[in-house]
Design an enzyme around this catalytic site. Structure first.
Site, PDB file in Angstrom:
ATOM      1  N   ASP A 165       2.448  -7.029   2.329  1.00  0.00           N
ATOM      2  CA  ASP A 165       1.255  -6.265   2.746  1.00  0.00           C
ATOM      3  C   ASP A 165       1.684  -4.989   3.479  1.00  0.00           C
ATOM      4  O   ASP A 165       1.077  -4.584   4.473  1.00  0.00           O
ATOM      5  CB  ASP A 165       0.305  -7.109   3.609  1.00  0.00           C
ATOM      6  CG  ASP A 165      -1.101  -6.507   3.675  1.00  0.00           C
ATOM      7  OD1 ASP A 165      -1.346  -5.467   3.027  1.00  0.00           O
ATOM      8  OD2 ASP A 165      -1.952  -7.081   4.372  1.00  0.00           O
TER       9      ASP A 165
ATOM     10  N   HIS B 147      -9.149 -10.443  -1.141  1.00  0.00           N
ATOM     11  CA  HIS B 147      -9.018 -10.233   0.313  1.00  0.00           C
ATOM     12  C   HIS B 147     -10.174 -11.009   0.927  1.00  0.00           C
ATOM     13  O   HIS B 147     -11.327 -10.612   0.813  1.00  0.00           O
ATOM     14  CB  HIS B 147      -9.118  -8.725   0.584  1.00  0.00           C
ATOM     15  CG  HIS B 147      -9.325  -8.338   2.025  1.00  0.00           C
ATOM     16  ND1 HIS B 147      -8.438  -7.526   2.695  1.00  0.00           N
ATOM     17  CD2 HIS B 147     -10.309  -8.607   2.910  1.00  0.00           C
ATOM     18  CE1 HIS B 147      -8.884  -7.322   3.936  1.00  0.00           C
ATOM     19  NE2 HIS B 147     -10.021  -7.967   4.089  1.00  0.00           N
TER      20      HIS B 147
ATOM     21  N   HIS C  77       0.879  -1.179   0.000  1.00  0.00           N
ATOM     22  CA  HIS C  77       0.000   0.000   0.000  1.00  0.00           C
ATOM     23  C   HIS C  77       0.911   1.221   0.000  1.00  0.00           C
ATOM     24  O   HIS C  77       1.685   1.404   0.935  1.00  0.00           O
ATOM     25  CB  HIS C  77      -0.898   0.001   1.236  1.00  0.00           C
ATOM     26  CG  HIS C  77      -1.828  -1.180   1.295  1.00  0.00           C
ATOM     27  ND1 HIS C  77      -3.105  -1.151   0.782  1.00  0.00           N
ATOM     28  CD2 HIS C  77      -1.646  -2.437   1.767  1.00  0.00           C
ATOM     29  CE1 HIS C  77      -3.679  -2.336   0.964  1.00  0.00           C
ATOM     30  NE2 HIS C  77      -2.811  -3.139   1.553  1.00  0.00           N
TER      31      HIS C  77
ATOM     32  N   ASP D 231      -8.748  -5.087  -2.235  1.00  0.00           N
ATOM     33  CA  ASP D 231      -8.037  -5.340  -0.977  1.00  0.00           C
ATOM     34  C   ASP D 231      -8.289  -4.237   0.052  1.00  0.00           C
ATOM     35  O   ASP D 231      -8.252  -3.058  -0.258  1.00  0.00           O
ATOM     36  CB  ASP D 231      -6.533  -5.444  -1.209  1.00  0.00           C
ATOM     37  CG  ASP D 231      -5.803  -5.813   0.077  1.00  0.00           C
ATOM     38  OD1 ASP D 231      -6.056  -6.903   0.598  1.00  0.00           O
ATOM     39  OD2 ASP D 231      -5.011  -4.990   0.570  1.00  0.00           O
TER      40      ASP D 231
ATOM     41  N   ASN E  48      -6.608   0.914  -2.634  1.00  0.00           N
ATOM     42  CA  ASN E  48      -7.393   1.646  -1.631  1.00  0.00           C
ATOM     43  C   ASN E  48      -6.786   2.990  -1.265  1.00  0.00           C
ATOM     44  O   ASN E  48      -6.470   3.280  -0.122  1.00  0.00           O
ATOM     45  CB  ASN E  48      -7.633   0.787  -0.381  1.00  0.00           C
ATOM     46  CG  ASN E  48      -6.352   0.297   0.256  1.00  0.00           C
ATOM     47  OD1 ASN E  48      -5.286   0.338  -0.355  1.00  0.00           O
ATOM     48  ND2 ASN E  48      -6.445  -0.161   1.485  1.00  0.00           N
TER      49      ASN E  48
ATOM     50  N   HIS F 155      -2.803 -12.456   1.320  1.00  0.00           N
ATOM     51  CA  HIS F 155      -2.427 -12.594   2.736  1.00  0.00           C
ATOM     52  C   HIS F 155      -3.093 -13.747   3.503  1.00  0.00           C
ATOM     53  O   HIS F 155      -3.866 -13.523   4.430  1.00  0.00           O
ATOM     54  CB  HIS F 155      -2.606 -11.279   3.483  1.00  0.00           C
ATOM     55  CG  HIS F 155      -3.903 -10.527   3.229  1.00  0.00           C
ATOM     56  ND1 HIS F 155      -5.124 -11.105   3.357  1.00  0.00           N
ATOM     57  CD2 HIS F 155      -4.123  -9.236   2.869  1.00  0.00           C
ATOM     58  CE1 HIS F 155      -6.057 -10.206   3.094  1.00  0.00           C
ATOM     59  NE2 HIS F 155      -5.475  -9.068   2.792  1.00  0.00           N
TER      60      HIS F 155
END
Lengths: 432, 307
Positions: A311, A185, A68, A158, A100, A238
């Site tokens: 992640d 996710h 991210h 996600d 996101n 994940h």
């Protein structure tokens, strides 16, 4: 400009190579790989740089397929520049970033913006992952074709699960037209909502609402069923539970096209770490029990789990220096992921070749990007690892803006000491 | 012996000796509250702050009376009047209070772990007056004092704790304390209110009231708060009362001299019927009296006092 990497142990699972060799890099590409590359008279000292990499490992550039980067929208947490700089320091030549952001990466302009910022940063290659649904709100699919044209490599909501199974089915089906993966996710929000950590004896002791492992398992099984039914492929993000590992393993042996990743914290830490309420151990999915940790390691070893991804989820102290239940989910990982994963090699769980598969070859194959190989003619994306370098994590020195690292002050053995992207040395340890 | 710890965050890390020390000290302080002049100079010049982020009458008042009877200066901060409404973080609030040099900070907060944040951050002694569903150590100590007064010891007693165990900090602190003191603890409630793996805390688990209270020496009823629970947890208070309240019928299953306890406030007619709450077995108001003594003891011991 030419580079010669001399005397390192070259590990390239894509060509079944594991031997001491020299590598010549010209014009950003791998031009030769031989036992002993001699420097011809014609090459003056000015246009050739030689690195002695004796006792180092030379691998195809590592790829972190789940990060991210927070830009656009949350630049106070991370930017594409700081995140991609953290990547090369951590040994990653390519990273994929989740959608996101604010605005969500659900349209061409955001995808193009990410590419532009990455070019300006000139650190790691950055591959945008676009949203599955507009605004990531699980209702209407994004324009997969246009997003691919703009340079997206995968689709994922996600951060949010796609709760509507019908929409997920359509996403898997439509992604086939573009030969792109959907990254899921997996979270059954009916079971997880309100939860703050893994459900078990520790959550019971701490009085924190639990998130049962089956909240993940159920959605993994749903997505596998959808992929099997529609004869499409799905990638599970994940993975944190023994149940998910087993579901993926069984699906693979049944011939269903499913791949899966886990993150280093899921094979390193358990929910016991939460006993002091430190928010640097709060993430989604949550840290699980020791049975889950063992199952993840086994899944990595037997191939149920294809990839290791960090992640990387930077947050500022504004989100983390608060009461546990108010704290944001997520930890940073770009600058510790490789060292944590090398522990699996030191502990005999994975061979170094398997690790290179999980962190370079397989992510490249899943995302269908032309990376993860040192074949002659391919981009000179290379990670150089010193397996024996002892170092201690000092989060204050991270290139990432995030300080939400549960591994601060941990001592590690093994580190990326040089990261080459497109023939350009983007990071070199001071000792080199 | 003295209590060589800075804070009182929970019962989990107390030793049996420490619990005995606190209860012995509380017992000796009880007498002060019965004097005509209910004040001793023990903590004169000390400043005690109660920092309550959750509504409370009983616990806050109990701490304040305890501090005043020991001559400490007390300041009460409640969330509605504090800077919390202005959006200040807990850490900033705590650092500001620290700058005014109090000696002891008593915190209640809806978030589990809130007292731990203050403990790690501040030089002052921190007393946890309840953090989320985590711990409420002074409640467990006053409960143990009450049981010990009535029965001499806790060793071997069968003690049933009935209600919403999952959301109860009182239950957790009592489970830690009572099992350490050798009691045989049974917990009971509808299954969705029994947290996972709780048997690993050394208790036996029952889903039917009758099974849990049979031959019990002590029955501790918890307050049922449907409004604080997540959606769909339980059908109705009526349904709850029909199956999980202590009433004149089922109390006969317990020992003849059973002690009925409740941390308050009572929902009359929900978890306990009025005739039981007010009946001969009830020690509910004695618990409140003991609350002051236990809190006096803690303030004293954390200030460096010795038994």
């Amino acid at each position: 400009m030419k580079l010669i990497l001399k005397g390192g142990r070259v590990i390239d699972p894509s060509q079944n190579i594991d031997t001491v060799m020299d590598i010549l890099i010209e014009d950003g590409k791998i031009s030769r790989m031989e036992k002993n590359i001699s420097i011809s008279e014609a090459d003056s000292k000015d246009n050739i740089e030689i690195f002695d990499l004796k006792n180092k490992m030379i691998t195809p550039g590592f790829i972190d397929m789940h990060t991210h980067l927070r830009e656009p929208g949350f630049e106070y947490k991370e930017t594409i520049r700081t995140g991609s700089e953290a990547a090369v320091v951590g040994g990653f030549t390519s990273i994929a970033c989740m959608a996101n952001t604010d605005p969500v990466n659900d349209n061409r302009s955001v995808t193009e913006f990410i590419h532009k910022q990455a070019r300006l940063a000139a650190m790691a290659n950055v591959y945008p992952i676009a949203a599955v649904s507009k605004g990531q709100d699980g209702k209407v699919l994004t324009e997969f074709g246009d997003l691919k044209d703009a340079g997206a490599v995968a689709f994922s909501d996600d951060g949010n699960p796609v709760t509507d199974s019908g929409l997920m089915r359509h996403a898997l089906e439509y992604a086939c037209s573009f030969d792109m993966p959907v990254i899921s996710h997996c979270e059954d929000t009916g079971l997880s909502s309100g939860g703050l950590m893994n459900e078990g004896i520790i959550s019971t002791q701490l009085g924190l609402p639990g998130i049962p492992g089956i909240a993940e398992d159920i959605m993994v099984i749903r997505d596998i069923s959808l992929a099997g039914f529609t004869k499409t492929r799905v990638h599970i993000a994940h993975v944190s539970t023994a149940g998910s590992v087993q579901a993926v393993r069984e699906a693979k042996s049944a011939g269903i096209n499913v791949t899966a990743e886990t993150a280093p914290h899921y094979f390193t830490l358990t929910d016991e770490a939460l006993k002091e309420f430190s928010t640097n151990f709060k993430m989604y999915p949550p840290l699980r029990g020791s049975d889950d940790v063992e199952a993840i390691k086994k899944g990595l070893r037997d191939g149920a789990i294809d990839a290791i991804a960090s992640d990387h989820a930077p947050h500022s102290p504004i989100e983390k220096d608060v009461e546990f239940e108010y704290a944001a989910n997520g930890i940073i990982g770009l600058e510790t992921s490789l060292a944590l994963s090398l522990r699996l090699v030191h502990d005999g769980i994975l061979t170094i070749n398997q690790l290179v598969e999980k962190m370079s070859v397989n992510p490249a194959n899943i995302l269908k990007i032309k990376k993860g190989s040192l074949k002659t003619g391919s981009d000179a994306d290379i990670t150089v690892i010193d397996m024996n370098k002892i170092w201690t994590v000092d989060a204050d020195k991270f290139r990432s803006k995030g300080r939400n690292c549960p591994f601060n002050d941990w001592e590690f053995k093994g580190k990326a000491v040089m990261t080459i992207v497109g023939g350009d040395v983007r990071y070199a340890d001071s000792e080199l | 012996m003295d209590l060589s710890r800075k804070d009182m965050l929970g019962i989990i890390d107390l030793s049996r000796e420490e619990i005995d020390l606190i209860l012995d000290t509380a017992e000796s302080f009880k007498e002060i509250s019965t004097r005509k002049i209910k004040k001793v100079p023990t903590l004169r010049g000390k400043t005690v702050i109660t920092l309550f982020f959750e509504a409370s009458t009983r616990t806050r008042t109990s701490f304040e009376i305890a501090a005043k009877r020991l001559s400490a200066d007390t300041i009460n901060i409640s969330a509605s009047t504090s800077s919390v409404v202005k959006g200040e973080t807990l850490i900033d609030t705590a650092k500001n209070l620290e700058s005014m040099n109090p000696d002891i900070i008593i915190i209640r907060h809806s978030a589990a772990g809130a007292a731990h944040i203050l403990s790690g951050l501040l030089e002052q002694s921190i007393i946890n007056a309840g953090d989320g569903a985590h711990e409420h150590p002074t409640q467990a100590l006053l409960d143990m004092l009450t049981i010990r007064e009535k029965r001499g010891a806790m060793e071997g007693l069968k003690i049933a704790i009935v209600g919403d165990i999952a959301h109860s900090r009182v239950a957790r602190s009592n489970i830690y304390g009572l099992t350490k003191m050798g009691a045989d603890v049974a917990i009971c409630g509808p299954a969705m209110m029994i947290p996972r793996d709780i048997d690993q805390m050394g208790v036996s688990v029952y889903y039917k009231m009758e099974d849990a209270i049979r031959n019990a020496d002590v029955v501790m009823m918890l307050r049922m708060q449907l409004e604080r629970q997540e959606r769909n947890l339980f059908p109705s208070l009526r349904e709850y009362a029909n199956h999980f309240s202590l009433n004149r019928d089922n109390i006969n299953l317990a020992k003849d001299d059973v002690l009925v306890m409740h941390p308050g406030p009572i929902n009359r007619g929900v978890e306990i019927t009025p005739e039981i709450a007010d009946g001969p077995h009830s020690v509910i108001l004695e618990q409140v009296t003991n609350g002051v003594a236990v809190r006096m003891a803690l303030l004293y011991l954390l200030s460096g006092g010795r038994k």
